[in-house]
Write an enzyme that holds these catalytic residues in place. Sequence first.
Site, short mmCIF file in Angstrom:
data_model
loop_
_atom_site.label_atom_id
_atom_site.label_comp_id
_atom_site.label_asym_id
_atom_site.label_seq_id
_atom_site.Cartn_x
_atom_site.Cartn_y
_atom_site.Cartn_z
N HIS A 162 0.83 -1.20 0.00
CA HIS A 162 0.00 0.00 0.00
C HIS A 162 0.87 1.25 0.00
O HIS A 162 1.82 1.37 0.78
CB HIS A 162 -0.93 -0.01 1.20
CG HIS A 162 -2.03 -1.01 1.10
ND1 HIS A 162 -2.55 -1.69 2.17
CD2 HIS A 162 -2.73 -1.44 0.01
CE1 HIS A 162 -3.51 -2.51 1.77
NE2 HIS A 162 -3.63 -2.37 0.45
N GLU A 165 1.70 3.41 3.07
CA GLU A 165 2.34 2.64 4.14
C GLU A 165 3.84 2.51 3.87
O GLU A 165 4.49 1.54 4.26
CB GLU A 165 1.66 1.28 4.28
CG GLU A 165 0.18 1.41 4.64
CD GLU A 165 -0.59 0.09 4.66
OE1 GLU A 165 0.05 -0.98 4.56
OE2 GLU A 165 -1.83 0.13 4.76
N HIS A 306 2.56 -4.20 6.83
CA HIS A 306 1.62 -3.12 6.56
C HIS A 306 1.60 -2.19 7.77
O HIS A 306 2.29 -2.40 8.76
CB HIS A 306 0.21 -3.69 6.33
CG HIS A 306 0.06 -4.43 5.03
ND1 HIS A 306 -0.61 -3.90 3.95
CD2 HIS A 306 0.46 -5.67 4.64
CE1 HIS A 306 -0.59 -4.76 2.95
NE2 HIS A 306 0.05 -5.86 3.34
N GLU A 365 0.73 -5.59 11.04
CA GLU A 365 0.29 -4.19 11.03
C GLU A 365 1.14 -3.39 12.01
O GLU A 365 0.93 -3.43 13.21
CB GLU A 365 -1.20 -4.09 11.39
CG GLU A 365 -2.12 -4.84 10.43
CD GLU A 365 -2.33 -4.10 9.11
OE1 GLU A 365 -1.78 -2.98 8.94
OE2 GLU A 365 -3.06 -4.62 8.24
#
Length: 395
Positions: A162, A165, A306, A365
């Site tokens: 992404h 990110e 991420h 994450e």
Amino acid sequence: MKVQVRSGDSLWHYSRLFMIPLNLLIDSNQTIDPSALQIGQEVQIPGFVALEYRIQKGDTFWKLSESRHLSVDALLLLNQKVNPNQLAVGDPILIPQRVISPLVNGKRQYNFEALTNDIAKLKSTYPFIQINNIGKSVLGKPIQEIRLGKGTKKINMNASFHANEWITSGILMSLLNHFLLSLTNARPIRGLSTMPLYNEIDLSIVPMVNPDGVNLVINGPPAEVREQVVRINQGSTDFTGWKANIRGVDLNNQFPAKWEVEKERKEEKAPAPRDYPGDAPLTEPESIAMANLARTRQFDRMLAFHTQGEEFYWGYEGLEPPESSRIAAEFARVSGYESVQYIDSFAGYKDWFIQDFRRPGFTIELGSGINPLPLSQFDEIFEEVLGIYLAALYM
């Protein structure tokens, strides 16, 4: 650092001379037969650079080697055309210097150019790593893979699926640099010796899956697609919320793991800054490259970095192997991140990896807050995920 072979030299001698593991010397010089070095042949010494020094009054090779904790022979090796008995003030010589500090500066706006420069620096200093281009982005940027290790445990780590990110790329490159420093300096990380890990693993790192998107968020739109991306962004020139690739396709919604379900329930039905899964699975060159890499290499485990949430996901439809639970427990222990087995999301790289290979896959994450995360979190994130990085290698 490069040296030229003299009569009687061997890689074993260089290993002792520079205190570098012999296997790293061999892996840094794979086109050379270590049992038949030729005089004048060029050999790469990992973990060292050659710095120019100007002779000062009173200097001798012996004094210089003593003050720098070097062998005199190391100076003789790098200065074969210099007569050590006829040094003159101002004469240039080369002095080997061990690299003990990181080359990667991940704590910055880490765009494609920063990544490419850092990869080149790492390859020059640590020639035992391999650099491969596994594909190209929509705009033709190479999607780069760094590969290292001599073992059979095949692990993939990737970052920046992404665009906003991008901090994950700087983190992953910094983790790699930390590991390389440990190898060449025989310096444990958190009490863990890394050379046994190097001998056990075949590590693949793709630090920036979405280079076009990352550059869009950090640099703004390139001229050739400015009109297109501004239109996709609903007329706005603020791209801080952009997750997709340059065509407005969310690369982590591109994989054939209940893609149809995700396609149906996503609000976005056309190219968008985020969440649009495309017209079909695997339409984008970046997602195709990652799928092809996994199919070719048959990784034993995969970690996708991420942001954000300080948690990680490790299950998919009950298809994850029992080993995943054990690894997840260790990840949670060493990082403090929350372990989440299932999440109501499909079509991600982790989902497809578990589904097609039935091997451990993880979406990590990093950090907390609103993407793109501020660089003020970088150091804390690095310390949290360092344990996960190491555990992924040794478990």
